[in-house]
Each structure stands twice: as structure tokens, then as C-alpha cells.
Design a protein around this motif. Structure first.
Motif, PDB file in Angstrom:
ATOM      1  N   GLY A  55       0.626  -1.114  -0.033  1.00  0.00           N
ATOM      2  CA  GLY A  55       0.076   0.248  -0.015  1.00  0.00           C
ATOM      3  C   GLY A  55       0.922   1.258   0.045  1.00  0.00           C
ATOM      4  N   TYR A  56       2.003   1.005  -0.211  1.00  0.00           N
ATOM      5  CA  TYR A  56       2.926   2.446  -0.144  1.00  0.00           C
ATOM      6  C   TYR A  56       3.212   2.817  -1.733  1.00  0.00           C
ATOM      7  N   LEU A  57       3.480   3.922  -1.948  1.00  0.00           N
ATOM      8  CA  LEU A  57       4.257   4.600  -3.112  1.00  0.00           C
ATOM      9  C   LEU A  57       5.889   4.305  -2.950  1.00  0.00           C
ATOM     10  N   ALA A  58       6.379   3.510  -3.794  1.00  0.00           N
ATOM     11  CA  ALA A  58       7.722   3.095  -3.428  1.00  0.00           C
ATOM     12  C   ALA A  58       8.649   3.674  -4.742  1.00  0.00           C
ATOM     13  N   LEU A  59       9.798   4.263  -4.116  1.00  0.00           N
ATOM     14  CA  LEU A  59      10.616   4.932  -5.056  1.00  0.00           C
ATOM     15  C   LEU A  59      12.232   4.576  -5.011  1.00  0.00           C
ATOM     16  N   ALA A  60      12.685   4.153  -5.893  1.00  0.00           N
ATOM     17  CA  ALA A  60      14.314   3.879  -5.815  1.00  0.00           C
ATOM     18  C   ALA A  60      15.011   4.738  -6.795  1.00  0.00           C
ATOM     19  N   PRO A  61      15.705   5.782  -6.254  1.00  0.00           N
ATOM     20  CA  PRO A  61      16.618   6.703  -6.882  1.00  0.00           C
ATOM     21  C   PRO A  61      17.825   6.159  -7.396  1.00  0.00           C
TER      22      PRO A  61
END
Length: 235
Positions: A55-61
Motif C-alpha cells: 500500500g505504499y508508493l515506492a521509489l528507488a532513485p
């Protein structure tokens, strides 16, 4: 499954790549997944996909973008491991934290603005160190570090940490000797915002998604603690 997108640097003058995994429905918060020295490889993308499923927005820069965009290396291949070490030696960690801060801003903007949006980060190896630096240098709401290297050399920044931090420490880590682990405990055990968990006899990389370094039992334990931590702090 997620996909690569682009966000702006803090200055707004350049763009860099970010792997983005979107949950079904509205995101309850955002989690930034901070890479190892092996780039935004399939293991890091799988971590993002897991958080999106929760349920999370996940971002990997893509933190190595200034050196070489799109790095994806396999730690079990010796030549690729050596390439990763070379990139690590050239990497500007202070700039990396600023790119993580830019990712925090992008996440907050996407999930509703700074007034209500909570953002956490979780990092591995180099990313574990950067997660600690992010906790000290930004307003991130929660930070988790797995087998962060050189945190004993960052203890002078601990008083700047205002939000909860969770650190996973394997006691047989070949990159974090016993004296460094002892310094971490001595410097951080009494910090009201920081919790340390030791994993006896385990080595660096035990919670990787794929490959020879993984220890299923310990990874499940550590990841369960991380999931509970974020569920509490980012609620």
C-alpha cells in the motif's frame, strides 16, 4: 510491477531516474528504497514492488546517475562486484543524500503535499549508511538501514536525528568489523529515536532478495521488523 521515471534534482536544473512502484488505490505513505553499490538492480526493484503491494508508493532513485546512469550489477559475479566497488569509490555521498532529499520532495508532492504526506526510507549496504545520513540531514519521517557501512564514523551527526531510525546489524559483517559495531552500540543504544537489532553470526547482505548472500530466516525476521516499524511510524 513498477517502471522507471524521472524527477528533478533539488536545484531543478537536471533530471535523474527513479524506479517507481505504485500501489493499487491511494498510497497510505511513501517509502524510498536506497540502493546498494550494485545500482537499482532487480533486487532493489523487487523491494519496491513489495512495498507497493503493502500500500505504499515506492521509489528507488538511481544514485549513480552522475557516474553512469542505469547501473544494474550482480554481486555474485566477481567482475561486476569489482565494478561496483569502483563506482562506490567515485560516488559523492553528500550529493547522494541531496538526491534522496529530492526524491522525498517528489514523493510528498505525489501523495498529497508536505502537510500530510509521510515518507520513510530503507537502505542496504551503502544505502544503509545513506539512510542514517538521510535521517540526520533531512526531515524524513522514518529511516531503516540494513548492514550500513561506516556508520560508526557518522556518530557526530546523531544529535540531528529527530525521527525514528531502525538499524539491522549482522555481527559477522565482513565490511563492518566488531569494533565498529561496538562503537555503534555505544554511541546509539541510548538515543531515544534509534533502535538497533543484531543478527548473530550473519554476514553482509543477508536480506538481499536474490543471490548467494541471502539468509531466508534472518531476512524474514528483519523484514518483518521493518514492516512493523513503517506500519507504526508512517500510519
Amino acid at each position: 510491477m513498477g517502471s522507471m521515471t524521472k524527477i528533478s534534482t533539488l536545484s531543478g536544473g537536471e533530471m535523474f531516474g527513479v524506479y517507481r512502484a505504485q500501489p493499487q488505490g491511494e498510497a497510505k505513505a511513501a517509502i524510498i528504497v536506497i540502493q546498494e553499490i550494485f545500482g537499482v538492480n532487480r533486487g532493489i526493484r523487487a523491494k519496491c514492488d513489495y512495498w507497493a503491494s503493502q500500500g505504499y508508493l515506492a521509489l528507488a532513485p538511481d544514485l549513480f546517475w552522475r557516474l553512469k546512469p542505469g547501473v544494474e550489477l550482480d554481486p555474485d559475479v566477481e567482475t561486476e562486484f569489482q565494478t561496483a566497488l569502483d563506482l562506490m569509490g567515485k560516488f559523492d555521498q553528500d550529493q547522494g543524500v541531496r538526491d534522496i532529499e529530492a526524491t522525498i520532495h517528489a514523493a510528498r508532492e505525489e501523495i498529497g503535499g508536505a502537510s500530510r504526506a509521510k515518507v520513510g526510507c530503507v537502505g542496504y549496504c551503502l544505502g544503509g549508511r545513506l539512510a542514517f545520513m538521510t535521517a540526520a540531514r533531512t526531515d524524513i519521517d522514518a529511516s531503516v538501514g540494513y548492514y550500513g557501512v561506516g556508520i560508526d564514523g557518522l556518530l557526530g551527526e546523531k544529535n540531528a536525528i529527530a525521527h525514528p531510525v531502525l538499524l539491522h546489524i549482522p555481527t559477522a559483517d565482513g565490511f563492518v568489523p566488531a569494533e565498529a559495531q561496538a562503537a555503534m552500540h555505544e554511541g546509539l543504544d541510548d538515543h531515544p529515536k534509534i533502535t538497533l537489532h543484531d543478527y548473530e553470526g550473519l554476514d553482509h547482505g543477508f536480506a538481499t532478495e536474490f543471490g548467494n548472500r541471502r539468509n531466508d530466516e534472518a531476512a524474514t525476521l528483519a523484514d518483518g521488523r521493518t514492516t512493523s516499524f513503517f506500519a507504526k511510524i508512517l500510519a
